[in-house]
Design a protein around this motif. Structure first.
Motif, PDB file in Angstrom:
ATOM      1  N   LEU A 139       0.824  -1.209   0.000  1.00 18.55           N
ATOM      2  CA  LEU A 139       0.000   0.000   0.000  1.00 18.55           C
ATOM      3  C   LEU A 139       0.860   1.261   0.000  1.00 18.55           C
ATOM      4  O   LEU A 139       0.642   2.179  -0.796  1.00 18.55           O
ATOM      5  N   ILE A 140       1.858   1.290   0.857  1.00 18.52           N
ATOM      6  CA  ILE A 140       2.735   2.463   0.932  1.00 18.52           C
ATOM      7  C   ILE A 140       3.529   2.625  -0.354  1.00 18.52           C
ATOM      8  O   ILE A 140       3.676   3.736  -0.872  1.00 18.52           O
ATOM      9  N   THR A 141       4.030   1.526  -0.905  1.00 14.83           N
ATOM     10  CA  THR A 141       4.778   1.600  -2.153  1.00 14.83           C
ATOM     11  C   THR A 141       3.898   2.096  -3.294  1.00 14.83           C
ATOM     12  O   THR A 141       4.318   2.937  -4.098  1.00 14.83           O
ATOM     13  N   GLY A 142       2.678   1.616  -3.361  1.00 18.52           N
ATOM     14  CA  GLY A 142       1.754   2.074  -4.396  1.00 18.52           C
ATOM     15  C   GLY A 142       1.432   3.554  -4.275  1.00 18.52           C
ATOM     16  O   GLY A 142       1.381   4.276  -5.275  1.00 18.52           O
ATOM     17  N   LEU A 143       1.235   4.022  -3.047  1.00 18.06           N
ATOM     18  CA  LEU A 143       0.955   5.440  -2.852  1.00 18.06           C
ATOM     19  C   LEU A 143       2.155   6.310  -3.207  1.00 18.06           C
ATOM     20  O   LEU A 143       1.999   7.404  -3.758  1.00 18.06           O
ATOM     21  N   VAL A 144       3.353   5.828  -2.929  1.00 17.81           N
ATOM     22  CA  VAL A 144       4.563   6.580  -3.304  1.00 17.81           C
ATOM     23  C   VAL A 144       4.712   6.637  -4.813  1.00 17.81           C
ATOM     24  O   VAL A 144       5.057   7.689  -5.374  1.00 17.81           O
ATOM     25  N   VAL A 145       4.425   5.545  -5.502  1.00 18.39           N
ATOM     26  CA  VAL A 145       4.501   5.544  -6.970  1.00 18.39           C
ATOM     27  C   VAL A 145       3.479   6.501  -7.553  1.00 18.39           C
ATOM     28  O   VAL A 145       3.766   7.253  -8.484  1.00 18.39           O
ATOM     29  N   ILE A 146       2.271   6.512  -7.017  1.00 15.04           N
ATOM     30  CA  ILE A 146       1.242   7.429  -7.501  1.00 15.04           C
ATOM     31  C   ILE A 146       1.673   8.873  -7.273  1.00 15.04           C
ATOM     32  O   ILE A 146       1.531   9.727  -8.153  1.00 15.04           O
ATOM     33  N   ALA A 147       2.209   9.155  -6.104  1.00 16.87           N
ATOM     34  CA  ALA A 147       2.649  10.528  -5.801  1.00 16.87           C
ATOM     35  C   ALA A 147       3.826  10.946  -6.690  1.00 16.87           C
ATOM     36  O   ALA A 147       3.909  12.102  -7.115  1.00 16.87           O
ATOM     37  N   ALA A 148       4.719  10.028  -6.979  1.00 15.70           N
ATOM     38  CA  ALA A 148       5.875  10.361  -7.809  1.00 15.70           C
ATOM     39  C   ALA A 148       5.474  10.613  -9.255  1.00 15.70           C
ATOM     40  O   ALA A 148       6.053  11.480  -9.908  1.00 15.70           O
ATOM     41  N   THR A 149       4.517   9.876  -9.758  1.00 17.40           N
ATOM     42  CA  THR A 149       4.101  10.085 -11.145  1.00 17.40           C
ATOM     43  C   THR A 149       3.188  11.299 -11.283  1.00 17.40           C
ATOM     44  O   THR A 149       3.059  11.846 -12.371  1.00 17.40           O
TER      45      THR A 149
END
Length: 55
Positions: free
Chosen positions: A42-52
């Motif tokens: 979940l945290i990794t997915g949210l970081v990827v979304i925020a980075a893109t």
């Protein structure tokens, strides 16, 4: 855009795993590994979304 979709899928799967892990942790069962993996996804997915989103 492809990375954002991966982040969305990863966050959704992580949320489901975290919920299942939390339920199994409360009920008798091996819920802690599922909870930890779900929170990490979940945290990794949210970081990827925020980075893109920033690009």
């Amino acid at each position: 855009m492809f990375e954002r979709r991966i982040g969305t899928v990863l966050a959704a799967a992580g949320a489901l795993l975290a919920l299942a892990g939390a339920a199994m942790y409360v009920l008798p069962g091996p819920g802690l590994p599922f909870l930890v993996i779900g929170l990490a996804a979940l945290i990794t997915g949210l970081v990827v979304i925020a980075a893109t989103r920033r690009t």
